[in-house]
Design a protein around this motif. Structure first.
Motif, PDB file in Angstrom:
ATOM      1  N   MET A 255      25.430  -3.355 -27.583  1.00 45.98           N
ATOM      2  CA  MET A 255      26.664  -2.980 -28.275  1.00 45.98           C
ATOM      3  C   MET A 255      27.731  -2.448 -27.317  1.00 45.98           C
ATOM      4  O   MET A 255      28.896  -2.344 -27.694  1.00 45.98           O
ATOM      5  CB  MET A 255      26.366  -1.927 -29.347  1.00 45.98           C
ATOM      6  N   GLN A 256      27.335  -2.091 -26.105  1.00 47.87           N
ATOM      7  CA  GLN A 256      28.285  -1.552 -25.139  1.00 47.87           C
ATOM      8  C   GLN A 256      28.772  -2.604 -24.144  1.00 47.87           C
ATOM      9  O   GLN A 256      29.428  -2.272 -23.161  1.00 47.87           O
ATOM     10  CB  GLN A 256      27.631  -0.387 -24.386  1.00 47.87           C
ATOM     11  N   THR A 257      28.471  -3.877 -24.380  1.00 50.76           N
ATOM     12  CA  THR A 257      28.899  -4.963 -23.501  1.00 50.76           C
ATOM     13  C   THR A 257      30.051  -5.741 -24.133  1.00 50.76           C
ATOM     14  O   THR A 257      30.258  -5.704 -25.350  1.00 50.76           O
ATOM     15  CB  THR A 257      27.729  -5.915 -23.216  1.00 50.76           C
ATOM     16  N   LYS A 258      30.790  -6.456 -23.309  1.00 48.30           N
ATOM     17  CA  LYS A 258      31.921  -7.253 -23.799  1.00 48.30           C
ATOM     18  C   LYS A 258      31.436  -8.401 -24.690  1.00 48.30           C
ATOM     19  O   LYS A 258      32.146  -8.809 -25.612  1.00 48.30           O
ATOM     20  CB  LYS A 258      32.710  -7.825 -22.620  1.00 48.30           C
TER      21      LYS A 258
ATOM     22  N   GLN B 122      35.666   1.331 -28.401  1.00 47.13           N
ATOM     23  CA  GLN B 122      35.543   1.833 -27.036  1.00 47.13           C
ATOM     24  C   GLN B 122      35.638   0.700 -26.019  1.00 47.13           C
ATOM     25  O   GLN B 122      36.273   0.853 -24.966  1.00 47.13           O
ATOM     26  CB  GLN B 122      34.211   2.575 -26.887  1.00 47.13           C
ATOM     27  N   ILE B 123      35.014  -0.439 -26.335  1.00 46.05           N
ATOM     28  CA  ILE B 123      35.082  -1.577 -25.414  1.00 46.05           C
ATOM     29  C   ILE B 123      36.518  -2.081 -25.289  1.00 46.05           C
ATOM     30  O   ILE B 123      37.000  -2.383 -24.185  1.00 46.05           O
ATOM     31  CB  ILE B 123      34.148  -2.705 -25.902  1.00 46.05           C
ATOM     32  N   SER B 124      37.237  -2.153 -26.423  1.00 47.28           N
ATOM     33  CA  SER B 124      38.629  -2.616 -26.388  1.00 47.28           C
ATOM     34  C   SER B 124      39.501  -1.673 -25.568  1.00 47.28           C
ATOM     35  O   SER B 124      40.351  -2.111 -24.775  1.00 47.28           O
ATOM     36  CB  SER B 124      39.163  -2.735 -27.821  1.00 47.28           C
ATOM     37  N   GLU B 125      39.311  -0.359 -25.747  1.00 44.44           N
ATOM     38  CA  GLU B 125      40.100   0.611 -24.979  1.00 44.44           C
ATOM     39  C   GLU B 125      39.792   0.501 -23.483  1.00 44.44           C
ATOM     40  O   GLU B 125      40.690   0.590 -22.643  1.00 44.44           O
ATOM     41  CB  GLU B 125      39.801   2.021 -25.479  1.00 44.44           C
ATOM     42  N   LYS B 126      38.513   0.306 -23.164  1.00 47.50           N
ATOM     43  CA  LYS B 126      38.135   0.197 -21.760  1.00 47.50           C
ATOM     44  C   LYS B 126      38.770  -1.046 -21.122  1.00 47.50           C
ATOM     45  O   LYS B 126      39.252  -1.004 -19.982  1.00 47.50           O
ATOM     46  CB  LYS B 126      36.615   0.135 -21.646  1.00 47.50           C
ATOM     47  N   ASN B 127      38.800  -2.152 -21.872  1.00 48.88           N
ATOM     48  CA  ASN B 127      39.420  -3.374 -21.345  1.00 48.88           C
ATOM     49  C   ASN B 127      40.918  -3.195 -21.165  1.00 48.88           C
ATOM     50  O   ASN B 127      41.512  -3.677 -20.194  1.00 48.88           O
ATOM     51  CB  ASN B 127      39.150  -4.544 -22.291  1.00 48.88           C
ATOM     52  N   ALA B 128      41.559  -2.485 -22.108  1.00 48.03           N
ATOM     53  CA  ALA B 128      43.007  -2.275 -22.010  1.00 48.03           C
ATOM     54  C   ALA B 128      43.358  -1.387 -20.838  1.00 48.03           C
ATOM     55  O   ALA B 128      44.363  -1.592 -20.142  1.00 48.03           O
ATOM     56  CB  ALA B 128      43.531  -1.667 -23.311  1.00 48.03           C
ATOM     57  N   MET B 129      42.498  -0.363 -20.571  1.00 50.37           N
ATOM     58  CA  MET B 129      42.783   0.553 -19.458  1.00 50.37           C
ATOM     59  C   MET B 129      42.611  -0.139 -18.114  1.00 50.37           C
ATOM     60  O   MET B 129      43.318   0.154 -17.155  1.00 50.37           O
ATOM     61  CB  MET B 129      41.848   1.758 -19.538  1.00 50.37           C
TER      62      MET B 129
END
Length: 488
Positions: free
Chosen positions: A180-183, A293-300
């Protein structure tokens, strides 16, 4: 407490030979070929390149060891004996024991555990609901049909219980948490959430109906059905097994109680269906949180180099400085913008809602001078006596109609909630308000809006009754309202 010697072959020194021999016996057992000779086993093993050096003496030793561990049953074959010497050199036929058959089935299930997997099937809930609704009708059927229906109900219940536990366990495992924590998880996140929500809808549609059917089922009908199931079980011929009526009856009642406890909530205790509902909702919340969380990490971590290069090219194509200023205002915003702050009430909390889709907020601007005074409009005092009289007349007329309908429900100075016809929602509200007033009083007495005293009869409170209303049915304790005074 005795040891199970039948499982030794799964972890013995020559496990590769023992397991292959037992699998040969099981494959033949599935084809209804129960008895095998030593030569049959040897030839089947030799067909595999892994057993190229396998000898007949080893096969005989392996079969003898499996017989000692009670995995195989043997019988001497005397049909083709032509001399005493051949009789002394015993030739046996081998058959799998009952324990070994079940052990091999378990091993095959374990081998395919991650291939088959578990699932949440709303159709199982629908089938269980339809079978539970047939409970009263089964009391009049013959024993064979009742036993078939009972077997189908129990099989569906066992599948539902096992599948939901295995599926929820998989979603709560360490492997699932890491995934669940992977792209890659974002690809099928929506499909998984739709799958879980579809199952929740099945829960909401069926669990309430099953709950009501089981709670309202009379004990007499249940006992008649249990007796028919026990009678059919006793009529089945069994080899070397003695069964008593008491044990079969205990097993049948225990299975029914398991189904009852799974779906019915009693004494404030949370049933298994409610636990499954909460667990599924919790998984949906966790999936959504991980996806955000994954979307935010990708955006950052996005690389803006190409975006800046494209913006620079657009600036280079501007004709003059005025057009460049307009481009700057569009890309970076106004240099000195005005901010108007207001008490805006949003209709949605969605982050995808555009500003242009929001409802506008009107702000009245006032002059900033000391001499400003708001203009007041003079208005005349209106005479509303007639309107008040008309409104009061309508209210009294409505109350009179309601009281007439309630008086029609009264029989011999009392209102029995178990014998009410189909009533309107407003009449139900009035009756429940009277009921609440009497319950809150220590003497179980109260007065109606018109001052009529009544007493709440709670002698049959442990029984259940159903009030049929125009907008649905209400299940409640069996109360009676007993009036102490006549209608004024």
């Amino acid at each position: 407490m005795k040891p199970l010697t039948e499982v030794k072959y799964l972890n013995a020194d020559n496990v590769s030979r023992y397991r292959c021999i037992m699998r040969i016996f099981f494959d033949n057992y599935e084809k209804l070929h129960y008895w095998l000779y030593q030569e049959d086993v040897f030839e089947a093993l030799k067909r595999d390149p892994h057993f190229e050096d396998y000898r007949m003496e080893q096969c005989q030793q392996d079969l003898a060891m499996l017989t000692e561990w009670k995995n195989l049953n043997t019988i001497q074959d005397t049909r083709k004996v032509a001399s005493i010497e051949e009789f002394k050199n015993k030739k046996f036929r081998y058959q799998m024991s009952e324990y070994s058959v079940e052990i091999e089935r378990l091993v095959i299930r374990l081998e395919n555990l991650f291939v088959e997997g578990a699932s949440l099937e709303p159709t199982l809930l629908e089938r269980i609901r339809r079978n539970v609704e047939r409970f009263p009708a089964m009391a009049e059927k013959d024993t064979g049909e009742v036993y078939t229906w009972w077997t189908d109900l129990n099989n569906d219940f066992v599948r539902l219980n096992q599948n939901y536990q295995d599926y929820i366990r998989d979603l709560n495992s360490v492997k699932a948490e890491k995934m669940m924590q992977t792209k890659e998880f974002l690809v099928f996140k929506d499909h998984l959430i739709d799958y879980l929500r579809n199952f929740i809808k099945g829960l909401q549609r069926n669990v309430g109906a099953i709950d009501e059917e089981l709670r309202l089922l009379p004990d007499e009908i249940k006992q008649r059905i249990f007796d028919k199931i026990v009678d059919y079980e006793l009529s089945i011929p069994r080899m070397d097994v003695e069964v008593s009526r008491g044990k079969i009856s205990e097993k049948t009642i225990g299975r029914y109680q398991s189904i009852y406890d799974w779906f019915v909530r009693e004494n404030g205790q949370e049933n298994e269906a409610a636990k499954l509902f909460d667990a599924t909702n919790d998984i949906i919340r966790r999936i959504t949180r991980y996806a955000a969380q994954i979307s935010e990490k990708n955006a950052m971590g996005a690389n803006r180099r190409e975006e800046y290069r494209k913006v620079a090219e657009m600036f280079m194509k501007c004709k003059d400085i005025r057009e460049a200023h307009k481009m700057s205002a569009m890309v970076f915003g106004l240099e000195q913008p005005f901010h108007i702050k207001g008490d805006l009430i949003r209709e949605t909390d969605s982050m995808n809602q555009s500003v242009y889709e929001e409802m506008p907020l009107d702000i009245k601007l006032k002059p900033r001078v000391r001499t400003y005074r708001e203009k007041t409009n003079r208005s005349a005092i209106r005479e509303s006596t007639e309107d008040k009289k008309e409104a009061r007349k309508r209210i009294l007329e409505k109350q009179r109609e309601e009281m007439e309908k309630i008086q029609a429900l009264e029989q011999d100075g009392r209102i029995d909630f178990a014998n009410l016809p189909v009533i309107e929602p407003r009449i139900r509200e009035i009756l429940l308000k009277w009921l609440s007033n009497a319950v809150e009083d220590s003497t179980s007495m109260a007065r109606t809006e018109r001052g009529r005293r009544y007493f709440l009869d709670r002698s049959r409170e442990q029984e259940k009754c159903v009030i049929h209303c125009e907008d649905g049915n209400l299940t409640m304790p069996h109360f009676q309202i007993v009036f102490q005074e006549e209608v004024k």
